[in-house]
Design a protein around this motif. Structure first.
Motif, short mmCIF file in Angstrom:
data_model
loop_
_atom_site.label_atom_id
_atom_site.label_comp_id
_atom_site.label_asym_id
_atom_site.label_seq_id
_atom_site.Cartn_x
_atom_site.Cartn_y
_atom_site.Cartn_z
N ILE A 1 0.85 -1.20 0.00
CA ILE A 1 0.00 0.00 0.00
C ILE A 1 0.88 1.25 0.00
O ILE A 1 0.61 2.22 -0.71
CB ILE A 1 -0.96 0.01 1.21
N VAL A 2 1.97 1.22 0.78
CA VAL A 2 2.88 2.37 0.81
C VAL A 2 3.44 2.62 -0.60
O VAL A 2 3.49 3.77 -1.06
CB VAL A 2 4.02 2.14 1.81
N PHE A 3 3.81 1.55 -1.30
CA PHE A 3 4.33 1.71 -2.67
C PHE A 3 3.25 2.32 -3.57
O PHE A 3 3.55 3.15 -4.42
CB PHE A 3 4.78 0.36 -3.24
N TYR A 4 2.02 1.89 -3.36
CA TYR A 4 0.91 2.44 -4.16
C TYR A 4 0.81 3.95 -3.94
O TYR A 4 0.71 4.72 -4.91
CB TYR A 4 -0.39 1.72 -3.80
N VAL A 5 0.87 4.38 -2.68
CA VAL A 5 0.77 5.81 -2.38
C VAL A 5 1.97 6.54 -3.00
O VAL A 5 1.82 7.63 -3.57
CB VAL A 5 0.70 6.05 -0.87
N LEU A 6 3.16 5.92 -2.91
CA LEU A 6 4.34 6.53 -3.53
C LEU A 6 4.13 6.69 -5.03
O LEU A 6 4.46 7.73 -5.61
CB LEU A 6 5.56 5.63 -3.29
N SER A 7 3.54 5.66 -5.65
CA SER A 7 3.38 5.69 -7.10
C SER A 7 2.41 6.80 -7.54
O SER A 7 2.48 7.29 -8.65
CB SER A 7 2.88 4.34 -7.62
N LEU A 8 1.52 7.19 -6.61
CA LEU A 8 0.55 8.23 -6.96
C LEU A 8 1.23 9.54 -7.30
O LEU A 8 0.69 10.36 -8.03
CB LEU A 8 -0.43 8.46 -5.79
N SER A 9 2.44 9.75 -6.75
CA SER A 9 3.09 11.04 -6.98
C SER A 9 3.72 11.13 -8.37
O SER A 9 4.03 12.21 -8.83
CB SER A 9 4.13 11.32 -5.89
N PHE A 10 3.94 9.98 -9.04
CA PHE A 10 4.50 10.10 -10.40
C PHE A 10 3.68 9.40 -11.48
O PHE A 10 3.91 9.61 -12.65
CB PHE A 10 5.97 9.65 -10.44
N LEU A 11 2.70 8.58 -11.09
CA LEU A 11 1.83 7.95 -12.10
C LEU A 11 0.44 8.58 -12.01
O LEU A 11 0.02 8.98 -10.94
CB LEU A 11 1.70 6.45 -11.83
#
Lengths: 504, 151
Positions: free
Chosen positions: B92-102
Motif C-alpha cells: 500500500i505504501v508503494f501504491y501511495v508513492l506511485s501516486l506522486s509520479f503515475l
C-alpha cells in the motif's frame, strides 16, 4: 409551529431528499458488508464532502448513519457475521432463526422494528434536546471538563479489553489531541520541534487510519474465513397481529436504547446488548428459548440500537460531547462548517437542529422502504470475497485521506495511524477511546485551565467549586462512582449486598 | 522470550507515558505546578498512564502460563499472518508513492489488479473486470459528486 416547517424542509427539498435516500441506501449496504464500518464510512464522507454546504453534507451523513446501523443486522442474520458491533446481539437469535428457515421473517421483523426504534429515538431527541440545551447554558468550564472526563471514563470502562488499557487509550488520545499550538499560552506542545506538527494532528486522518486502514490490515488474515449464507427465498410478511404483539417490548427497549445512547461514550453496541438482556428477562413465553431463534431476540436489539442513534445525538447537539465514535465525527463536521456544537448551537442555529430531526425521520422512512425492497441483493452483498473488498477499501481510504487537503503527506499519516490501530487491536486495546480522546482533548484542556483561571488561580477556590456548585457536584459524584466501581472494594461490597437481595 | 512477549504491551505503555511526561515537563518550564499552564494536565495524564501501564504489566505477569485452547490458537496471529499483513502494508505504501509520479487511473488499476492477484482465490478475468469497473466508478463518483481533484 415554525419548527414544523423546518422539520419538513428535507421532505420538500429535492436535493436533501435525494441525498438522504442515497445515504440510507449506501449505509444499508455498507453496514451489511462485514468489514465495512459505519464509523469509517461517515469519516470518509466528512473528508469527501469538505467542499459542500453543510445541510447536504449532514443529510448524507445522517442517512449513512441510520442505514449503516440497520444494515449491520443483515449480515448477522444471513451469515452469522455481525456487520457492525451494534448487531452482535442480533446474531444471537437472528442466525438460529435463519438456520430454522426463518431468514425471511427475521429480516422483516428487524426492518420493521429498526424503523420503530429509530422513530422513537428521533422523537425523544426532538423533545429532550431543547430542554437539555436550555439547562446546559448554565454549564461552566468546570462542568464541561467534568462531562468530557466522564465520557472518556465510560468509554474506557465499557470498551472491550481491560480497564487499564481502555484508560490508556483515552489518555493517549487526549495527548494526541493536544499536539500543536497551545490555544491559551501560544507555545508549542508535543511537536518534537517539528513545524508541521504545529497545526496539530487532523483527527479525520487519524480516524481514517484507526478505523479504516487498521481494519483492512486486521482482516487480512481472515481471507479464508468466508461466511456461508443460508438458504433464503423471499421475505415473509407475518400478519399484523403478530407484529403488534411485540409493540410493547419494542417501546420499552427503544426507551432503554435512547437512554443508553445519550450516555456519553455508550453507543448502539451496548444499547443492543442491554435491550437483548431486557427482552430475555421480560419475555415470559418466547416462541423458542433465547439463543435458539426467539423472535423477541432479534426485535429487541434492533429497536434498541436504532433508538440509540437519536439518543447519541442529544449530548452531541446540546453539549458538544459525542455519545459514540460516529457522533464524534458529526461534531467534527459542525466544526469544519464553522459551527460550535454546544448549548449555544440550539439558540443560534435552531433551524439546523430541526432540519437534522427532519432528515432523521426521512432516513427512517427510506430505511423501511429500502429494507423491504432490496432484500434479494443482501445475500450477494454479505458474501463479497474479502480479496476483492479489502483492496477496494484501501483505495477509498487513501483517496479519503488525500482529499482533505490534497496532500500525500496526510496519506502517510493515515497509514501510520493504521499501523498503530492494527497493533492496538492485536493487543486488545480498544480504538474508540483513543478517537474520543483526540476529539475531546482540546475541550478538556481549555475548559480545565479556564476553570482554574476563573477561580482566580487559587487552588482551594478551584477545588471547592467541584462540590459547591450543584451541577459540578452531581458530575463529580458520578465520576467518583465510575472510578470506584472499578476497584476491588466495590466488587466486595456488591457481593455482600447482592446475594442477600436474591435470597429475599 | 515468553516473558518478554507477555510484558511487551505494558512496557510500551510505560515508555510512551514517560515520553509524554518528559515532554509535558518541558512545556511547563519554570512554573512546574501551575494548573493553568499548558503542561500541567498532560503531566497528570502521563502519571495516570504510567499507572495504567504498571497495572497492565503486573496483570500480564500474574497470568499463569496456561496451555492455549485450540480456539485461542486460532485467535492468535501466526508468523505467516504477520508476514502477509506487513507485506501488504508495504505494498500500500508503494501504491501511495506511485501516486506522486503515475496518473491516478493507471496506478490504482494496477494496485487493484496486483492486490487481488496476490491475495489469491479470484479468477484472473473477474479480477481485471472488477478492478477496471471499480476504478471507473470511483473516478466518476468522486470527481463528479465530491469534486475531488485526483493526483
Amino acid at each position: 409551529m415554525e419548527f414544523l416547517q423546518q422539520i419538513l424542509i428535507p421532505f420538500f427539498d429535492w436535493e436533501l431528499l435525494i441525498l438522504v435516500a442515497a445515504g440510507t441506501l449506501a449505509g444499508i449496504f455498507i453496514g451489511a458488508i462485514p468489514g465495512l464500518s459505519v464509523t469509517m464510512a461517515v469519516a470518509l464522507l466528512l473528508s469527501l464532502t469538505y467542499s459542500w454546504d453543510m445541510l447536504p453534507a449532514l443529510a448524507l451523513m445522517l442517512g449513512v448513519y441510520y442505514g449503516g446501523v440497520y444494515g449491520g443486522s443483515r449480515a448477522a442474520i444471513l451469515v452469522n457475521i455481525p456487520g457492525s458491533p451494534a448487531s452482535v446481539a442480533t446474531s444471537l437469535d437472528g442466525f438460529p432463526m435463519s438456520q430454522k428457515g426463518e431468514a425471511g421473517l427475521a429480516l422483516f421483523l428487524t426492518t420493521i422494528f429498526s424503523f420503530v426504534g429509530g422513530l422513537v429515538g428521533v422523537l425523544v431527541l426532538a423533545s429532550a434536546a431543547p430542554v437539555v440545551a436550555s439547562f446546559a447554558v448554565q454549564f461552566a468550564n468546570r462542568d464541561y471538563f467534568l462531562l468530557a472526563m466522564l465520557g472518556l471514563l465510560l468509554v474506557g470502562n465499557l470498551s472491550n479489553g481491560t480497564v487499564a488499557k481502555g484508560l490508556f487509550s483515552a489518555g493517549a488520545g487526549i495527548v494526541i489531541g493536544l499536539i500543536g499550538m497551545d490555544p491559551i499560552g501560544g507555545g508549542s506542545r508535543f511537536t518534537f520541534g517539528s513545524l508541521q506538527l504545529m497545526n496539530g494532528v487532523d483527527f479525520i486522518i487519524a480516524l481514517l487510519g484507526l478505523f479504516g486502514m487498521s481494519e483492512i490490515l486486521y482482516q487480512m488474515r481472515e481471507l479464508k474465513r468466508q461466511g456461508k449464507p443460508v438458504e433464503f427465498k423471499k421475505m415473509i410478511i407475518p400478519p399484523l397481529r403478530f407484529i403488534l404483539k411485540f409493540l410493547p417490548l419494542s417501546m420499552r427497549v427503544s426507551i432503554l436504547g435512547v437512554l443508553t445512547g445519550a450516555l456519553p461514550g455508550a453507543g448502539g453496541e451496548i444499547a443492543a446488548l442491554l435491550s437483548y438482556d431486557h427482552a430475555k428477562r421480560s419475555t415470559k413465553n418466547p416462541n423458542r428459548p433465547f439463543g435458539e431463534g426467539a423472535h423477541a431476540g432479534v426485535i429487541a436489539p434492533e429497536a434498541g440500537n436504532s433508538a440509540a442513534i437519536g439518543g447519541a445525538m442529544i449530548p452531541m447537539l446540546t453539549l458538544g460531547i459525542p455519545g459514540d465514535a460516529v457522533t464524534a465525527i458529526f461534531i467534527g463536521a459542525l466544526f469544519i462548517h464553522g459551527l460550535q456544537p454546544g448549548p449555544m448551537l440550539m439558540a443560534q442555529s435552531g433551524d439546523l437542529f430541526w432540519v437534522m430531526v427532519g432528515s432523521s425521520i426521512l432516513a427512517n422512512i427510506f430505511l423501511l422502504i429500502f429494507g423491504l425492497m432490496v432484500v434479494s441483493i443482501f445475500i450477494r452483498i454479505v458474501t463479497v470475497p474479502k480479496q476483492i473488498l479489502l483492496p477496494i477499501i484501501a483505495v477509498i481510504t487513501v483517496i479519503g485521506s488525500y482529499a482533505m487537503n490534497y496532500s500525500l503527506t496526510d496519506v502517510y499519516w493515515m497509514l501510520g495511524f493504521g499501523l498503530i490501530g492494527f497493533f492496538m487491536k492485536v493487543h486488545n486495546f480498544s480504538v474508540a477511546p483513543l478517537v474520543l480522546g483526540i476529539i475531546l482533548g482540546p475541550l478538556i484542556d481549555t475548559s480545565f485551565r479556564r476553570a482554574y483561571m476563573s477561580a482566580n488561580g487559587s487552588m482551594p477556590d478551584f477545588l471547592t467549586g467541584f462540590v459547591t456548585n450543584p451541577i459540578s457536584l452531581i458530575l463529580t459524584i458520578v465520576i467518583a462512582f465510575t472510578i470506584f466501581s472499578q476497584t476491588p472494594i466495590y466488587k466486595k461490597v456488591k457481593q455482600k449486598i447482592l446475594p442477600k437481595k436474591q435470597q429475599t | 522470550m515468553l516473558t518478554l512477549r507477555r510484558t511487551l504491551p505494558g512496557m510500551v505503555m510505560i515508555i510512551v507515558s514517560l515520553v509524554i511526561l518528559y515532554q509535558s515537563l518541558l512545556i511547563q518550564g519554570t512554573e512546574q505546578l501551575n494548573p493553568a499552564g499548558g503542561g500541567f494536565l498532560p503531566g497528570i495524564i502521563a502519571i495516570v498512564l504510567i499507572i495504567c501501564g504498571i497495572v497492565t504489566l503486573i496483570n500480564d505477569l500474574k497470568k499463569q502460563v496456561v496451555e492455549k485452547t485450540d480456539e485461542q490458537k486460532e485467535q492468535a496471529f501466526s508468523k505467516s499472518d504477520y508476514f502477509l499483513i506487513f507485506s501488504y502494508f508495504i505494498f500500500i505504501v508503494f501504491y501511495v508513492l506511485s501516486l506522486s509520479f503515475l496518473p491516478f487511473l493507471i496506478s490504482t488499476t494496477l494496485f487493484l489488479i496486483i492486490s487481488i492477484f496476490l491475495l489469491k482465490g479470484i479468477k484472473w478475468y473477474t479480477n481485471v473486470i472488477v478492478s477496471i469497473v471499480t476504478v471507473t466508478i470511483i473516478y466518476f463518483l468522486f470527481s463528479q459528486l465530491f469534486n475531488i481533484v485526483f493526483p
